[in-house]
Structure formats: C-alpha cells, structure tokens
Design an enzyme around this catalytic site. Sequence first.
Site, PDB file in Angstrom:
ATOM      1  N   SER A 190       2.230  -9.001  -6.435  1.00 18.26           N
ATOM      2  CA  SER A 190       3.286  -9.145  -7.445  1.00 18.26           C
ATOM      3  C   SER A 190       3.938  -7.805  -7.767  1.00 18.26           C
ATOM      4  O   SER A 190       3.340  -6.732  -7.597  1.00 18.26           O
ATOM      5  CB  SER A 190       2.707  -9.747  -8.719  1.00 18.26           C
ATOM      6  OG  SER A 190       1.916  -8.774  -9.374  1.00 18.26           O
ATOM      7  N   LYS A 237      -9.315  -4.643   0.517  1.00 19.16           N
ATOM      8  CA  LYS A 237      -9.677  -5.651  -0.484  1.00 19.16           C
ATOM      9  C   LYS A 237      -8.718  -6.836  -0.377  1.00 19.16           C
ATOM     10  O   LYS A 237      -7.553  -6.742  -0.735  1.00 19.16           O
ATOM     11  CB  LYS A 237      -9.598  -5.086  -1.910  1.00 19.16           C
ATOM     12  CG  LYS A 237     -10.241  -6.050  -2.911  1.00 19.16           C
ATOM     13  CD  LYS A 237      -9.766  -5.872  -4.334  1.00 19.16           C
ATOM     14  CE  LYS A 237      -8.634  -6.781  -4.728  1.00 19.16           C
ATOM     15  NZ  LYS A 237      -8.866  -8.222  -4.696  1.00 19.16           N
ATOM     16  N   GLU A 261       4.850  -4.193  -1.032  1.00 13.98           N
ATOM     17  CA  GLU A 261       5.712  -5.348  -0.775  1.00 13.98           C
ATOM     18  C   GLU A 261       5.470  -6.326  -1.901  1.00 13.98           C
ATOM     19  O   GLU A 261       4.339  -6.772  -2.104  1.00 13.98           O
ATOM     20  CB  GLU A 261       5.364  -5.990   0.569  1.00 13.98           C
ATOM     21  CG  GLU A 261       5.819  -5.179   1.748  1.00 13.98           C
ATOM     22  CD  GLU A 261       7.278  -4.776   1.653  1.00 13.98           C
ATOM     23  OE1 GLU A 261       8.105  -5.558   1.140  1.00 13.98           O
ATOM     24  OE2 GLU A 261       7.594  -3.656   2.064  1.00 13.98           O
ATOM     25  N   CYS A 279       6.453 -14.688  -0.146  1.00 16.63           N
ATOM     26  CA  CYS A 279       7.410 -13.852  -0.881  1.00 16.63           C
ATOM     27  C   CYS A 279       8.789 -13.986  -0.277  1.00 16.63           C
ATOM     28  O   CYS A 279       9.778 -13.659  -0.914  1.00 16.63           O
ATOM     29  CB  CYS A 279       6.942 -12.409  -0.956  1.00 16.63           C
ATOM     30  SG  CYS A 279       6.732 -11.680   0.632  1.00 16.63           S
ATOM     31  N   GLU A 285      10.067 -15.585 -10.392  1.00 16.65           N
ATOM     32  CA  GLU A 285       9.411 -16.089  -9.182  1.00 16.65           C
ATOM     33  C   GLU A 285       8.330 -17.089  -9.600  1.00 16.65           C
ATOM     34  O   GLU A 285       7.401 -16.746 -10.321  1.00 16.65           O
ATOM     35  CB  GLU A 285       8.780 -14.901  -8.446  1.00 16.65           C
ATOM     36  CG  GLU A 285       8.317 -15.235  -7.061  1.00 16.65           C
ATOM     37  CD  GLU A 285       7.683 -14.039  -6.345  1.00 16.65           C
ATOM     38  OE1 GLU A 285       7.110 -13.165  -7.021  1.00 16.65           O
ATOM     39  OE2 GLU A 285       7.759 -14.002  -5.108  1.00 16.65           O
ATOM     40  N   ASN A 324      -1.635 -15.478   0.443  1.00 16.62           N
ATOM     41  CA  ASN A 324      -0.751 -16.449   1.093  1.00 16.62           C
ATOM     42  C   ASN A 324      -0.645 -16.316   2.608  1.00 16.62           C
ATOM     43  O   ASN A 324      -0.255 -17.252   3.282  1.00 16.62           O
ATOM     44  CB  ASN A 324       0.639 -16.402   0.450  1.00 16.62           C
ATOM     45  CG  ASN A 324       1.306 -15.064   0.612  1.00 16.62           C
ATOM     46  OD1 ASN A 324       0.645 -14.040   0.752  1.00 16.62           O
ATOM     47  ND2 ASN A 324       2.615 -15.049   0.589  1.00 16.62           N
ATOM     48  N   GLY A 339       2.127  -4.189  -8.249  1.00 16.87           N
ATOM     49  CA  GLY A 339       2.595  -3.162  -7.316  1.00 16.87           C
ATOM     50  C   GLY A 339       3.103  -1.930  -8.053  1.00 16.87           C
ATOM     51  O   GLY A 339       2.798  -0.790  -7.697  1.00 16.87           O
TER      52      GLY A 339
HETATM   53  C1  UN1 Z   1       6.929 -14.331   6.478  1.00 13.27           C
HETATM   54  O1  UN1 Z   1       7.987 -14.607   5.901  1.00 13.27           O
HETATM   55  O2  UN1 Z   1       6.597 -14.945   7.493  1.00 13.27           O
HETATM   56  O3  UN1 Z   1       3.707 -12.117   1.121  1.00 13.27           O
HETATM   57  C2  UN1 Z   1       6.066 -13.242   6.015  1.00 13.27           C
HETATM   58  C3  UN1 Z   1       4.618 -12.548   1.788  1.00 13.27           C
HETATM   59  C4  UN1 Z   1       5.361 -11.581   2.695  1.00 13.27           C
HETATM   60  C5  UN1 Z   1       5.252 -11.927   4.118  1.00 13.27           C
HETATM   61  C6  UN1 Z   1       6.170 -12.996   4.551  1.00 13.27           C
HETATM   62  N1  UN1 Z   1       4.843 -10.240   2.480  1.00 13.27           N
HETATM   63  O4  UN1 Z   1       4.925 -13.712   1.741  1.00 13.27           O
END
Ligand code: UN1
Length: 486
Positions: free
Chosen positions: A229, A176, A250, A284, A384, A153, A233
């Site tokens: 995810s 990766k 994250e 996210c 989600e 993303n 993770g």
């Molecule tokens: C953002 O809000 O600009 O995977 C960054 C994601 C987050 C990064 C968001 N780790 O969407």
Amino acid sequence: MTDATELRHLIAGEWQPGHGDSISSVNPTHPSVVIAEGNCATAADVDSAVGAAGEALTGWARTPIHERGAVLLAAAAVVERNAEAWGLELATEEGKTKAEGIGEVRRAAQILRYYGNEGDRQAGEIFASPRAGEQILVTRKPVGVVAVITPFNFPIAIPAWKIAPALVYGNTVVWKPATTVPLLAIRLAEALTTAGLPPGVLNLVIGESPIGEALVEHPDLAAISFTGSTTVGRRIAASAAARGVPVQAEMGGKNAAVVLDDADIELALDQVMLGAFRSSGQKCTATSRLIVTEAIADRFLSELATRVDALVVGDPTDEATQMGPVITGAAQRSIYGGLGTAMGQDAEVLAGGEPYFKGLLAEGFFVAPTLVELAAPADIWSDELFGPVLAARRAADADEAFALANDSDFGLSAAIFTQDLTRALHAVEDIDVGVLHINSESAGADPHVPFGGAKKSGLGPKEQGTAAREFFTHTTTVYLRGGNAN
Ligand code: UN1
C-alpha cells in the site's frame, strides 16, 4: 487432523521454526481449512537472517555473474516443473483461479530465466576519455543486503521479480512475504535452494507487520524493495531516507480504462472484464475506473453489466470458475464498506453490489463482481478498494475522458480503447501513468521492460528489465590508463 504445511523460515541455509506467535494461512474459499501453520519469526530471527545475509555477501558478490545466473536458471527449471502443482496451491491459498495460478508460477519461471541469462548480457559501459591514452569504464557492483517485502496478490511472481535481479547482481536477500501466502513463499525459496543457492544468500522470514518493521529498520540493510500500500510504502521510505537507505516502492493504483466512440466494442468489453475481475480485482494494475464516451455509453455499460452478472464466481480450483474469493474477511468487509459509502454518495449499481447469503459463496470470502455508475465524483473514484469493483463515468469526448483518467492521485497503469492512431498518440502524451495499454487490459508486466507507476503509485527506480539494475547495483567509474609514463 490437518494436512496443513508446516510454516518454516529459511535462515543461513537452514529451514527452521519461528520463535514468535503461532500463525496460519487459510483457504479463502473455505476459511476453516488451514493451508500452512507454525510460528512467525521474531525480531531476533530477523536479526539472524540479516546477519546470515551479511556473512554470505562477499562470497556471493565475488561469484561470477554467469554462475549466479546459472543458479537462477536451475531454479527456473524447478519452478516450471512444478507449475501445475504449485499453481493449484496458489489458487487454494490466494484465491485466484487455477489457470491464473498456473500462469503466475510459469511467469515466475520466466522471470528467473530472464535474470538467469542476465549474467551473459552487458556488464557495464565504456566511454571515450577526453585525455589521450585513457578509457573510462563504468562497472556495476551489488549494493549489499537487500530487504524484500512482498504482497499477497502475486505470491510467487512479485517475489521472483524482486529476488531474481537482487541475486543475479550479487546482493543477498532477506525476504518477508505476506503472511496470507507463506506456502508459495516456501515453494520459491525451496526452488532456489534446490537449485544450489549457497546458505545465507536468500533468507525467508515470515511474520506480521512488526517483523516487517524489524526488517526495514535493521541497521545493516543496503536497500529495500517493497510492494504494497501507498501508506506503508511511504512510511518505509521516510524511515529509510533518514538512514540513507534507498527504497524501491510499488504501491497503489486506481487504474482507468478509457473506451472512446471509435473503439472495437467487443474487444473493449473483453479486456475491461479481464482488467477489472481477474484475480478478483486484487492487482495494483487492475481496472477499477471506467470512462466511456457519451455516444457509446448506454450500449457499452449495459453490455458490460450483462457480462458482469454472468461471470462465474466460485471455487477457484474448479475449471469453470472465472473469479474466486478475495484474500481475507477483512478485505471482504473493507470492499463492501467502500461500496456502502458509494451508495450513500449516489452511485448507481449496474451489476452485483449485494453480498452472498448462502452456500459456498457465503462461506468463503467472496465479493460479488460489481459495476457502479457515478454521475459525480465519489470516494470510490479515488480510493483503492482492491477488489472486483468497477466505477464508471461518462465523458463528452476524448479530451474530457483523458482528463478524467488523470483525475487520480495514483498513476500506475491505464488502458485506452480506440482505433484512431491520433487519439492513441494523444493518450500517450496526456495520460500520466507508468504503464499504458493501447487496446489491452490495464494489468500485465513483462520481465524485460520497466514496470512501475507515476504519482502516488511508485517511488524510486522502476522494477524489471534494465530498470532493476539501477536499483540493485551501484556504479564505479574507472579511469583506466596504462602504467607506463611514456
Ligand atoms: C500485473 O499486472 O500482472 O501488486 C502485475 C501488483 C503489481 C503487479 C501487477 N505490483 O498487483
């Protein structure tokens, strides 16, 4: 005939074809158009990449941090110079609008610059000693070969904010990326090699999850930085923990926007629209839950529904488009599946909700921007969906609204809309998230401040800013005395 880019891997400074199955990325707006194609990496390629990173480690770790930073600054200039072209490629391969794509490429340059200058910031700390004639220094060392696993993303910004700190602190990297966005991965790796990064310091291997597994289970890794995810993770963290390998993960979010009675309604409407629908809700940090206090709920929800219906959905490379497709057909089906479940659980559709049946919007992986209202808890409140779907609930007052915001296993970000400082300060105290926005949308991050979530959203040290240093270095505490016994 095809204009597709040849998919290659970077191992030991050589761009090379993979030895695995054939693989391609497509344009999610026109799925018959291939963007990049080639062969994916194999476990043997991963092994070569980790070996190359291991060989490059000592030389890179001993290179002065100022020089390591200079390579990142040179790469930032390459990325910045190509922002328009790569932003367009990003929009074509990932599906976010061209403006967002260009913005993301610029953000990657900004991140590279921030860490590029890190070489000239503080290198460690010095403490007083309780003993005469002694000082205590705390110096930092790289941890070693780091695996970096990144999602689709933010195809260039998230890689930059993991790779740049890893490199500037003297680690070497095997990266990766998601297989849906290899073109932007190749672009970032090219920027770094053009900037003079020595062979083996960054290695890029592209492949599906077995390649990710071969990487994270490699015995020669010192650390793993992952975004994706919560399920993946946690799996990575569990297996890494057994081998004593630290993980920075994250993961998911189910981020709430809370609009209180006293909010500036126009501002809140603008920001909730951005938080929920930019990047087709595939962040996210996107706003996927909305909590509105009863006194303003009718007005707010009806104005929001009007705006959702008016959103211009289309080809993300068209200037007028405000929202593009989602990343894959599987993502599209899963989002509509989640919406179907919500309907079965008495969700009321206030805007969107229906698939597109004709034209471009039926051809590409489009999902209609959707607003639903829930009278009671439903799966869509907790799960989600990672798409342009916003689920709204009403709260009697600010206390109930904050309790609803906390009603999630996730805790990445939240947005509170109020003009009342006392309520804003209560939100700071009460809402359990890693990132809190007062009167701005729930998404967004800056390179100099910590980024990451509470609860199921994050694991290990936060990303960015000085937080990144905690993960990508370890300390040596040096008791320093003069050598003269007298
Ligand atoms: C953002 O809000 O600009 O995977 C960054 C994601 C987050 C990064 C968001 N780790 O969407």
